[in-house]
Every structure is written in structure tokens, then in C-alpha cells.
Design a protein around this motif. Structure first.
Motif, PDB file in Angstrom:
ATOM      1  N   ILE A 241       0.836  -1.203   0.000  1.00 40.91           N
ATOM      2  CA  ILE A 241       0.000   0.000   0.000  1.00 40.91           C
ATOM      3  C   ILE A 241       0.872   1.255   0.000  1.00 40.91           C
ATOM      4  N   SER A 242       1.922   1.261   0.805  1.00 43.97           N
ATOM      5  CA  SER A 242       2.836   2.422   0.834  1.00 43.97           C
ATOM      6  C   SER A 242       3.434   2.668  -0.541  1.00 43.97           C
ATOM      7  N   GLN A 243       3.821   1.602  -1.216  1.00 45.69           N
ATOM      8  CA  GLN A 243       4.388   1.735  -2.558  1.00 45.69           C
ATOM      9  C   GLN A 243       3.332   2.234  -3.546  1.00 45.69           C
ATOM     10  N   GLU A 244       2.134   1.702  -3.451  1.00 43.53           N
ATOM     11  CA  GLU A 244       1.032   2.128  -4.316  1.00 43.53           C
ATOM     12  C   GLU A 244       0.765   3.627  -4.172  1.00 43.53           C
ATOM     13  N   LEU A 245       0.838   4.109  -2.931  1.00 42.18           N
ATOM     14  CA  LEU A 245       0.552   5.519  -2.651  1.00 42.18           C
ATOM     15  C   LEU A 245       1.771   6.414  -2.841  1.00 42.18           C
ATOM     16  N   GLY A 246       2.941   5.807  -3.008  1.00 38.96           N
ATOM     17  CA  GLY A 246       4.163   6.597  -3.120  1.00 38.96           C
ATOM     18  C   GLY A 246       4.579   7.215  -1.792  1.00 38.96           C
ATOM     19  N   ASP A 247       4.161   6.607  -0.693  1.00 37.28           N
ATOM     20  CA  ASP A 247       4.482   7.100   0.653  1.00 37.28           C
ATOM     21  C   ASP A 247       5.801   6.476   1.092  1.00 37.28           C
ATOM     22  N   ARG A 248       6.895   7.141   0.726  1.00 36.61           N
ATOM     23  CA  ARG A 248       8.228   6.596   0.984  1.00 36.61           C
ATOM     24  C   ARG A 248       8.543   6.515   2.477  1.00 36.61           C
ATOM     25  N   VAL A 249       8.076   7.476   3.256  1.00 37.62           N
ATOM     26  CA  VAL A 249       8.353   7.451   4.696  1.00 37.62           C
ATOM     27  C   VAL A 249       7.741   6.197   5.313  1.00 37.62           C
ATOM     28  N   ALA A 250       6.456   5.970   5.033  1.00 38.05           N
ATOM     29  CA  ALA A 250       5.788   4.779   5.579  1.00 38.05           C
ATOM     30  C   ALA A 250       6.438   3.509   5.052  1.00 38.05           C
ATOM     31  N   GLU A 251       6.782   3.499   3.774  1.00 37.77           N
ATOM     32  CA  GLU A 251       7.422   2.322   3.193  1.00 37.77           C
ATOM     33  C   GLU A 251       8.721   1.994   3.922  1.00 37.77           C
ATOM     34  N   GLY A 252       9.529   3.000   4.183  1.00 40.13           N
ATOM     35  CA  GLY A 252      10.795   2.778   4.885  1.00 40.13           C
ATOM     36  C   GLY A 252      10.594   2.258   6.295  1.00 40.13           C
ATOM     37  N   GLU A 253       9.593   2.802   6.987  1.00 38.77           N
ATOM     38  CA  GLU A 253       9.332   2.373   8.364  1.00 38.77           C
ATOM     39  C   GLU A 253       8.824   0.934   8.407  1.00 38.77           C
ATOM     40  N   VAL A 254       7.907   0.583   7.492  1.00 41.56           N
ATOM     41  CA  VAL A 254       7.372  -0.775   7.486  1.00 41.56           C
ATOM     42  C   VAL A 254       8.451  -1.775   7.058  1.00 41.56           C
ATOM     43  N   LEU A 255       9.274  -1.398   6.096  1.00 48.56           N
ATOM     44  CA  LEU A 255      10.374  -2.279   5.702  1.00 48.56           C
ATOM     45  C   LEU A 255      11.314  -2.537   6.881  1.00 48.56           C
ATOM     46  N   HIS A 256      11.561  -1.506   7.675  1.00 47.31           N
ATOM     47  CA  HIS A 256      12.394  -1.689   8.863  1.00 47.31           C
ATOM     48  C   HIS A 256      11.756  -2.727   9.785  1.00 47.31           C
ATOM     49  N   ASN A 257      10.450  -2.598  10.016  1.00 53.29           N
ATOM     50  CA  ASN A 257       9.751  -3.566  10.865  1.00 53.29           C
ATOM     51  C   ASN A 257       9.845  -4.974  10.287  1.00 53.29           C
ATOM     52  N   LEU A 258       9.686  -5.086   8.979  1.00 50.71           N
ATOM     53  CA  LEU A 258       9.793  -6.394   8.323  1.00 50.71           C
ATOM     54  C   LEU A 258      11.209  -6.956   8.479  1.00 50.71           C
ATOM     55  N   GLY A 259      12.206  -6.090   8.368  1.00 50.27           N
ATOM     56  CA  GLY A 259      13.585  -6.518   8.588  1.00 50.27           C
ATOM     57  C   GLY A 259      13.788  -7.052  10.001  1.00 50.27           C
ATOM     58  N   CYS A 260      13.201  -6.366  10.977  1.00 50.90           N
ATOM     59  CA  CYS A 260      13.299  -6.833  12.367  1.00 50.90           C
ATOM     60  C   CYS A 260      12.649  -8.204  12.525  1.00 50.90           C
ATOM     61  N   LEU A 261      11.536  -8.412  11.849  1.00 49.29           N
ATOM     62  CA  LEU A 261      10.867  -9.709  11.900  1.00 49.29           C
ATOM     63  C   LEU A 261      11.763 -10.802  11.317  1.00 49.29           C
ATOM     64  N   HIS A 262      12.343 -10.538  10.155  1.00 54.56           N
ATOM     65  CA  HIS A 262      13.264 -11.511   9.553  1.00 54.56           C
ATOM     66  C   HIS A 262      14.448 -11.779  10.488  1.00 54.56           C
ATOM     67  N   HIS A 263      14.963 -10.716  11.093  1.00 56.19           N
ATOM     68  CA  HIS A 263      16.110 -10.842  11.997  1.00 56.19           C
ATOM     69  C   HIS A 263      15.732 -11.754  13.176  1.00 56.19           C
ATOM     70  N   GLU A 264      14.571 -11.504  13.735  1.00 56.72           N
ATOM     71  CA  GLU A 264      14.108 -12.314  14.862  1.00 56.72           C
ATOM     72  C   GLU A 264      13.966 -13.781  14.472  1.00 56.72           C
ATOM     73  N   GLN A 265      13.604 -14.036  13.227  1.00 57.40           N
ATOM     74  CA  GLN A 265      13.425 -15.398  12.747  1.00 57.40           C
ATOM     75  C   GLN A 265      14.737 -16.023  12.261  1.00 57.40           C
ATOM     76  N   GLU A 266      15.851 -15.309  12.450  1.00 58.67           N
ATOM     77  CA  GLU A 266      17.174 -15.784  12.007  1.00 58.67           C
ATOM     78  C   GLU A 266      17.262 -15.900  10.486  1.00 58.67           C
ATOM     79  N   ARG A 267      16.435 -15.164   9.776  1.00 59.99           N
ATOM     80  CA  ARG A 267      16.511 -15.101   8.314  1.00 59.99           C
ATOM     81  C   ARG A 267      17.411 -13.908   7.997  1.00 59.99           C
ATOM     82  N   LEU A 268      18.689 -14.083   8.268  1.00 63.73           N
ATOM     83  CA  LEU A 268      19.619 -12.964   8.308  1.00 63.73           C
ATOM     84  C   LEU A 268      19.865 -12.328   6.941  1.00 63.73           C
TER      85      LEU A 268
END
Length: 166
Positions: A37-64
């Protein structure tokens, strides 16, 4: 009602809640929907923040490798939009990931950059966390003096907040 901005924000928040409940596969799905949705709307700030959260999730799952790729994508966005606070957060998490993979020079570079940004933006609690991470890095490398110095600084900063997490 067609309010895509709020929909994307809510999906991100739901994903955070799901992750905290240990429902990681569901959290990933919600993060990915929020990013779309962030990409669809061109909302780069939200996209960056959600990607960070997704990265943390991957990190927690050891998907380094996935975590690293998503952190780096988030970092590019935060730098493009000038979001210094989140740039600092991502650099800290990326530094901890590098430390975990024993990429010592990359870990130190990221953590020192994160620390500088946290000092610049006045985020003292995260400054203390980054000092703690630097101390852990120095200890992992066998530099006890540097570790002791960084951890003493971290303790001094974090005492101001009564932060017992670190």
C-alpha cells in the motif's frame, strides 16, 4: 471506505501486534500488505518504516540474509527522504546483524553511524542502546577496555531513564 493511508498504517500496527504475539507468519503477511500500500501511494516514509519492521521480523526469525536486504532497502529510503531518526534505528539494527554474522568492521561502522545520528537527533535512550551494542561488539572482539568504556557510557545514559532493558 477507501482510506488507503490509514489501511496501510493499520496493517503495519496489526503486524507489530501479531509479531509480539509470536504469530510471525501472519505478521509477515500484514507487513508485506502494508508495504504494498505504501508503494502504491508513493508514501516513501511509511514504506521505509514498514520495511524496517519487516527486517526486524526476519532478523528475529534468524533469516539474516533477508533481514539484511530489507534493512538496506529501508536505509536507502530513509536517507532519500531525510528521515534521520529512522536512519539511526535501521543502522543500529543493521550493525547488530553484522555483529551476529561476525562482520566486525561493518558492525562497527553501522553502530558508530547510528550513535552519531542518535546524538544528533537527541534520542538519548537509543543512544544508550547503541553504546551497549558497541560494548558488546568490542567484547566479542576481545577488546575489554573499549567494551568497558562503551558499557560505562551506556549505563550512564540509560540510568537517566531507569531503563533496565539494557
Amino acid at each position: 471506505i477507501g482510506n488507503r493511508i490509514d489501511e496501510g498504517n493499520l496493517l503495519n500496527l496489526i503486524a507489530v501486534l501479531l509479531a509480539e504475539q509470536g504469530r510471525l507468519a501472519e505478521a509477515r503477511t500484514q507487513f508485506e500488505a502494508s508495504v504494498a500500500i505504501s508503494q502504491e501511494l508513493g508514501d516513501r516514509v511509511a514504506e521505509g518504516e514498514v520495511l524496517h519492521n519487516l527486517g526486524c521480523l526476519h532478523h528475529e526469525q534468524e533469516r539474516l540474509d533477508e533481514a539484511r536486504a530489507v534493512y538496506e532497502q529501508s536505509l536507502v529510503i530513509h536517507r532519500e527522504v531525510g528521515n534521520r531518526v529512522f536512519e539511526g534505528y535501521v543502522l543500529g539494527d543493521l550493525g547488530r546483524l553484522h555483529r551476529q554474522q561476525q562482520r566486525w568492521a561493518d558492525a562497527r561502522a553501522c553502530l558508530e553511524q547510528a550513535l552519531a545520528i542518535n546524538r544528533e537527533t537527541g534520542d538519548r535512550r537509543i543512544e544508550g542502546a547503541e553504546l551497549c551494542s558497541l560494548g558488546e561488539l568490542f567484547l566479542a572482539q576481545g577488546d575489554e577496555r573499549a567494551a568497558r568504556d562503551a558499557l560505562a557510557q551506556a549505563e550512564e545514559v540509560l540510568r537517566q531513564f531507569g531503563d533496565k532493558h539494557y
